[in-house]
Structure formats: structure tokens, C-alpha cells
Design a protein around this motif. Sequence first.
Motif, PDB file in Angstrom:
ATOM      1  N   VAL A 189       0.854  -1.193   0.000  1.00 37.48           N
ATOM      2  CA  VAL A 189       0.000   0.000   0.000  1.00 37.48           C
ATOM      3  C   VAL A 189       0.888   1.240   0.000  1.00 37.48           C
ATOM      4  O   VAL A 189       1.846   1.339   0.764  1.00 37.48           O
ATOM      5  N   ASN A 190       0.552   2.210  -0.836  1.00 40.72           N
ATOM      6  CA  ASN A 190       1.365   3.418  -0.933  1.00 40.72           C
ATOM      7  C   ASN A 190       1.332   4.249   0.336  1.00 40.72           C
ATOM      8  O   ASN A 190       2.354   4.737   0.786  1.00 40.72           O
ATOM      9  N   ASP A 191       0.152   4.442   0.898  1.00 43.06           N
ATOM     10  CA  ASP A 191      -0.003   5.295   2.072  1.00 43.06           C
ATOM     11  C   ASP A 191      -0.631   4.472   3.189  1.00 43.06           C
ATOM     12  O   ASP A 191      -1.845   4.448   3.362  1.00 43.06           O
ATOM     13  N   LEU A 192       0.208   3.769   3.958  1.00 39.54           N
ATOM     14  CA  LEU A 192      -0.292   2.882   5.011  1.00 39.54           C
ATOM     15  C   LEU A 192      -1.065   3.642   6.096  1.00 39.54           C
ATOM     16  O   LEU A 192      -2.111   3.161   6.533  1.00 39.54           O
ATOM     17  N   PRO A 193      -0.620   4.813   6.560  1.00 42.27           N
ATOM     18  CA  PRO A 193      -1.422   5.528   7.559  1.00 42.27           C
ATOM     19  C   PRO A 193      -2.839   5.814   7.084  1.00 42.27           C
ATOM     20  O   PRO A 193      -3.797   5.672   7.830  1.00 42.27           O
ATOM     21  N   ARG A 194      -2.986   6.190   5.816  1.00 38.94           N
ATOM     22  CA  ARG A 194      -4.320   6.493   5.303  1.00 38.94           C
ATOM     23  C   ARG A 194      -5.156   5.219   5.190  1.00 38.94           C
ATOM     24  O   ARG A 194      -6.359   5.240   5.401  1.00 38.94           O
ATOM     25  N   ALA A 195      -4.514   4.099   4.868  1.00 40.18           N
ATOM     26  CA  ALA A 195      -5.256   2.845   4.762  1.00 40.18           C
ATOM     27  C   ALA A 195      -5.791   2.405   6.121  1.00 40.18           C
ATOM     28  O   ALA A 195      -6.843   1.770   6.202  1.00 40.18           O
ATOM     29  N   LEU A 196      -5.065   2.735   7.202  1.00 39.75           N
ATOM     30  CA  LEU A 196      -5.493   2.340   8.534  1.00 39.75           C
ATOM     31  C   LEU A 196      -6.482   3.320   9.139  1.00 39.75           C
ATOM     32  O   LEU A 196      -7.336   2.940   9.936  1.00 39.75           O
ATOM     33  N   GLU A 197      -6.375   4.588   8.784  1.00 36.36           N
ATOM     34  CA  GLU A 197      -7.076   5.627   9.512  1.00 36.36           C
ATOM     35  C   GLU A 197      -8.552   5.701   9.166  1.00 36.36           C
ATOM     36  O   GLU A 197      -9.067   5.031   8.273  1.00 36.36           O
ATOM     37  N   GLN A 198      -9.189   6.644   9.883  1.00 37.54           N
ATOM     38  CA  GLN A 198     -10.570   6.978   9.624  1.00 37.54           C
ATOM     39  C   GLN A 198     -10.655   7.776   8.332  1.00 37.54           C
ATOM     40  O   GLN A 198      -9.653   8.171   7.753  1.00 37.54           O
ATOM     41  N   CYS A 199     -11.860   8.078   7.917  1.00 39.43           N
ATOM     42  CA  CYS A 199     -12.092   8.850   6.699  1.00 39.43           C
ATOM     43  C   CYS A 199     -11.588  10.274   6.893  1.00 39.43           C
ATOM     44  O   CYS A 199     -11.934  10.937   7.870  1.00 39.43           O
ATOM     45  N   PHE A 200     -10.733  10.753   5.998  1.00 40.26           N
ATOM     46  CA  PHE A 200     -10.284  12.135   6.067  1.00 40.26           C
ATOM     47  C   PHE A 200     -11.397  13.081   5.666  1.00 40.26           C
ATOM     48  O   PHE A 200     -12.255  12.764   4.843  1.00 40.26           O
ATOM     49  N   SER A 201     -11.380  14.262   6.224  1.00 38.30           N
ATOM     50  CA  SER A 201     -12.399  15.252   5.869  1.00 38.30           C
ATOM     51  C   SER A 201     -12.274  15.679   4.415  1.00 38.30           C
ATOM     52  O   SER A 201     -13.248  16.057   3.782  1.00 38.30           O
ATOM     53  N   ASP A 202     -11.035  15.615   3.868  1.00 39.30           N
ATOM     54  CA  ASP A 202     -10.838  16.029   2.477  1.00 39.30           C
ATOM     55  C   ASP A 202     -10.688  14.832   1.553  1.00 39.30           C
ATOM     56  O   ASP A 202     -10.345  14.971   0.401  1.00 39.30           O
ATOM     57  N   TYR A 203     -10.954  13.635   2.062  1.00 42.46           N
ATOM     58  CA  TYR A 203     -10.770  12.443   1.226  1.00 42.46           C
ATOM     59  C   TYR A 203     -11.826  11.429   1.627  1.00 42.46           C
ATOM     60  O   TYR A 203     -11.660  10.691   2.582  1.00 42.46           O
ATOM     61  N   LYS A 204     -12.929  11.405   0.940  1.00 44.64           N
ATOM     62  CA  LYS A 204     -14.091  10.620   1.358  1.00 44.64           C
ATOM     63  C   LYS A 204     -13.996   9.170   0.898  1.00 44.64           C
ATOM     64  O   LYS A 204     -14.788   8.693   0.092  1.00 44.64           O
ATOM     65  N   SER A 205     -13.022   8.480   1.393  1.00 45.17           N
ATOM     66  CA  SER A 205     -12.917   7.049   1.108  1.00 45.17           C
ATOM     67  C   SER A 205     -12.887   6.285   2.424  1.00 45.17           C
ATOM     68  O   SER A 205     -12.371   6.765   3.415  1.00 45.17           O
ATOM     69  N   ALA A 206     -13.469   5.115   2.413  1.00 44.27           N
ATOM     70  CA  ALA A 206     -13.538   4.319   3.635  1.00 44.27           C
ATOM     71  C   ALA A 206     -12.252   3.549   3.833  1.00 44.27           C
ATOM     72  O   ALA A 206     -11.750   2.913   2.920  1.00 44.27           O
ATOM     73  N   GLN A 207     -11.696   3.593   5.043  1.00 44.58           N
ATOM     74  CA  GLN A 207     -10.496   2.854   5.365  1.00 44.58           C
ATOM     75  C   GLN A 207     -10.798   1.871   6.490  1.00 44.58           C
ATOM     76  O   GLN A 207     -11.937   1.737   6.928  1.00 44.58           O
ATOM     77  N   ILE A 208      -9.773   1.168   6.988  1.00 42.44           N
ATOM     78  CA  ILE A 208      -9.990   0.046   7.897  1.00 42.44           C
ATOM     79  C   ILE A 208     -10.726   0.475   9.162  1.00 42.44           C
ATOM     80  O   ILE A 208     -11.746  -0.120   9.530  1.00 42.44           O
ATOM     81  N   HIS A 209     -10.225   1.494   9.840  1.00 44.61           N
ATOM     82  CA  HIS A 209     -10.884   1.953  11.068  1.00 44.61           C
ATOM     83  C   HIS A 209     -12.295   2.438  10.781  1.00 44.61           C
ATOM     84  O   HIS A 209     -13.224   2.219  11.562  1.00 44.61           O
ATOM     85  N   TYR A 210     -12.470   3.076   9.661  1.00 42.46           N
ATOM     86  CA  TYR A 210     -13.757   3.657   9.283  1.00 42.46           C
ATOM     87  C   TYR A 210     -14.820   2.581   9.064  1.00 42.46           C
ATOM     88  O   TYR A 210     -15.983   2.746   9.456  1.00 42.46           O
ATOM     89  N   VAL A 211     -14.454   1.455   8.435  1.00 44.79           N
ATOM     90  CA  VAL A 211     -15.456   0.437   8.099  1.00 44.79           C
ATOM     91  C   VAL A 211     -15.733  -0.514   9.257  1.00 44.79           C
ATOM     92  O   VAL A 211     -16.678  -1.297   9.203  1.00 44.79           O
ATOM     93  N   LEU A 212     -14.912  -0.464  10.302  1.00 43.30           N
ATOM     94  CA  LEU A 212     -15.158  -1.308  11.474  1.00 43.30           C
ATOM     95  C   LEU A 212     -16.296  -0.753  12.324  1.00 43.30           C
ATOM     96  O   LEU A 212     -16.426   0.452  12.499  1.00 43.30           O
ATOM     97  N   LYS A 213     -17.092  -1.662  12.890  1.00 43.23           N
ATOM     98  CA  LYS A 213     -18.090  -1.263  13.868  1.00 43.23           C
ATOM     99  C   LYS A 213     -17.395  -0.922  15.189  1.00 43.23           C
ATOM    100  O   LYS A 213     -16.285  -1.384  15.443  1.00 43.23           O
ATOM    101  N   PRO A 214     -18.029  -0.101  16.049  1.00 40.88           N
ATOM    102  CA  PRO A 214     -17.468   0.101  17.385  1.00 40.88           C
ATOM    103  C   PRO A 214     -17.268  -1.237  18.094  1.00 40.88           C
ATOM    104  O   PRO A 214     -18.122  -2.112  18.022  1.00 40.88           O
ATOM    105  N   ASP A 215     -16.143  -1.398  18.752  1.00 35.73           N
ATOM    106  CA  ASP A 215     -15.722  -2.634  19.404  1.00 35.73           C
ATOM    107  C   ASP A 215     -15.358  -3.704  18.383  1.00 35.73           C
ATOM    108  O   ASP A 215     -15.232  -4.877  18.730  1.00 35.73           O
ATOM    109  N   GLY A 216     -15.191  -3.323  17.125  1.00 35.75           N
ATOM    110  CA  GLY A 216     -14.699  -4.250  16.118  1.00 35.75           C
ATOM    111  C   GLY A 216     -13.187  -4.357  16.203  1.00 35.75           C
ATOM    112  O   GLY A 216     -12.509  -3.498  16.773  1.00 35.75           O
TER     113      GLY A 216
END
Length: 354
Positions: A164-191
Motif C-alpha cells: 500500500v502506498n499510504d499505510l497511515p491512510r489505509a489504517l485511519e478513519q475517513c479524512f475530511s478532504d478524502y471521502k474514502s472508507a479505510q480500515i478503522h472507518y469500516v469497522l463497527k465500534p468494538d470491532g
Amino acid sequence: MLRPAGLWRLLWRPRAPGVPAENLGRRKVASGVSIPGGTSPRALNIFDRDLKRKQKNWAARQPEPMKFDYLREEVGSRIADRVYDITRDFSLALDLGCGRGYIAQHLNKETVGKFFQTDIAENALKNSLETEIPTVSVLADEEFLPFRENTFDLVVSSLSLHWVNDLPRALEQCFSDYKSAQIHYVLKPDGVFIGAMFGGDTLYELRCSLQLAETEREGGFSPHISPFTAINDLGHLLGRAGFNTLTVDTDEIQVNYPGMFELMEDLQGMGESNCSWNRKALLHRDTMLAAAAVYREMYRNEDGSVPATYQIYYMIGWKYHDSQARPAERGSATVSFGELGKINNLMTQEKKSQ
């Protein structure tokens, strides 16, 4: 151990029927290219994602792809063991960079209700391994996930995120300026997210041999093995992405090969050839022969084989939920560390009083 062709074939199961076209066509995003209008100022471009897709598709099209699955099979089983260590069931799970489904085949339907498997290589999805869990195959890039927020109870990834080119972005939540779903973003709470990726000492024998040979024959060397993340950075990246209760550990798997060229053949069969933009397109024949000689001279085993070390980083992180245990506030302790040495005396007195 020697090159484990016969051993690992015992783990292979017959492939499942072809993936329906409607599943494969769910979403396809151009590899290595940001969504128009959504370029992040922090975006990196280290790897040629389109070339990586071609490499993985080529590997999946080979007549006997299971010959090169031994490493992914082993790491996939270790990821599955970590899933079983969690005493709960997951109704909906996601596998990022699933390849031919190396994790799903080691899980059962009592633990995972439904499995979404994503990969950038359509041929890998078409030739996925058999599993008892209901699965949905989605052609998608790990950098641009086509899923909504709070969708999955479990996200797993095995030997994929190092490309992955940008590992932090792949792990993080959805950026305010980049509306793509990443790992933390697609997980349910307590996932929970459970992943494995190659570490910095992976293939150090091959790296050193190529560098020494190229320096001696050509007066300098170029990178022939892609850069890897340092283990010291993983905990920071997971915490920055919003994960709690982090666990990061490392392991090494050593495989012995007849020689350097057999190792390189297997790497190509795994779809793990270098795809960094700054790679050198070709190596001179003399340099390759010299590298093979250096490899054998420096690292040869007693039986004549040569070892290749694969360092694996395993990571576990949880998405926050109010029910999760939290550390006590600073200064709230009622017993000092100095009193811990007296605990045996206190327990003895308590037993006597009873």
C-alpha cells in the motif's frame, strides 16, 4: 527446512467455482490513482499499484498456483489462530488483499457468519480456495475501500498491506478532504482489526547479496527489494488511526531453497516481485550470477541449500466502544509499588484471621 512443496500441498483444498461476474464488477478503482478531487496532501506514491495488480493476476493464472502458496497458507493460518483466540462470533468480516482466500479456509462458519474478500487481482478472486463460510468477492483496491462506515465486526489482512502506498491512510478513519472508507472507518465500534505484513528484515540475505554483487560488478547498486515498515512505527500508526488495546508482535519464517534463482522464481509465483517506482528494470547476467555465488558463499546451509528469512509483523487493534476496559486515571492508585513486596505477609495474616 527445505523448500516445502510436498508439505504445503497437503494444506491445499480444491478451488471453488468461479466468482460470479456481478460480484467481481461491484467496484473497480484504478490502482495507485486517487479519486478525482480527493487527493490528500499527504498521499505517497512509492509503488506502481497497476504493476502489482498485473503481477498478482499473472501469478494466479499459473497452472499450479498452489506450488507458491506455502508462505501465504502459513501466515493465513496464524491469522486465523488469532481470530479464534477472541472469544466471540463475528457476523460480518472483511479480508483485505485476500489473494486466493488464505485466511477464510482456516475459519469456520460458527466463528464468522459471512466473509467479504477483496483484492485488486480478479484472477485471484476467480480461483479462490474452498471455504465453508459464505463469501462475497469484491474487486477493490486496499487504498480505496467501497464500504460504508461501521459495517464489519472483523477486518483481517495477510501479507498485503506492505504494497500500500499510504499505510497511515489505509489504517485511519475517513479524512475530511478524502471521502474514502479505510480500515478503522469500516469497522463497527468494538470491532477488531487483525493484520500481518512483511517486516524490515524480510529477505535480508537476498538484499545483501544483490547489493554486494552489483557494487562489485557495476560500481553501485539500486534497490531491488521493496522498502518495508519498521516495527517501531506500527504501534504509532495504529494508535494514530484510532485503534485501542494494541498488540504488535514479530515472528520469522525461514524457508530453504536450492539456490537464489529458485527463491526468485517462487517470489514471482507468489506475485511478490518488486513494483516500486525506483526499481531497476534489468540486472546484467554477470551481476545475477555473482549475486547467486555471494548468496551461497555467505548463507549456505550444511546440506547445500540457502535460507530465505521472512519477517512477519502481526498487529491487533480495536475500535473504541464504551464497554471496553480503560486505564485508570493517573494518581488514582490506592497501593504503591513499594508495598507490593509485603503482599505475601498481608495474605498470610488474612488467612490466619479466617
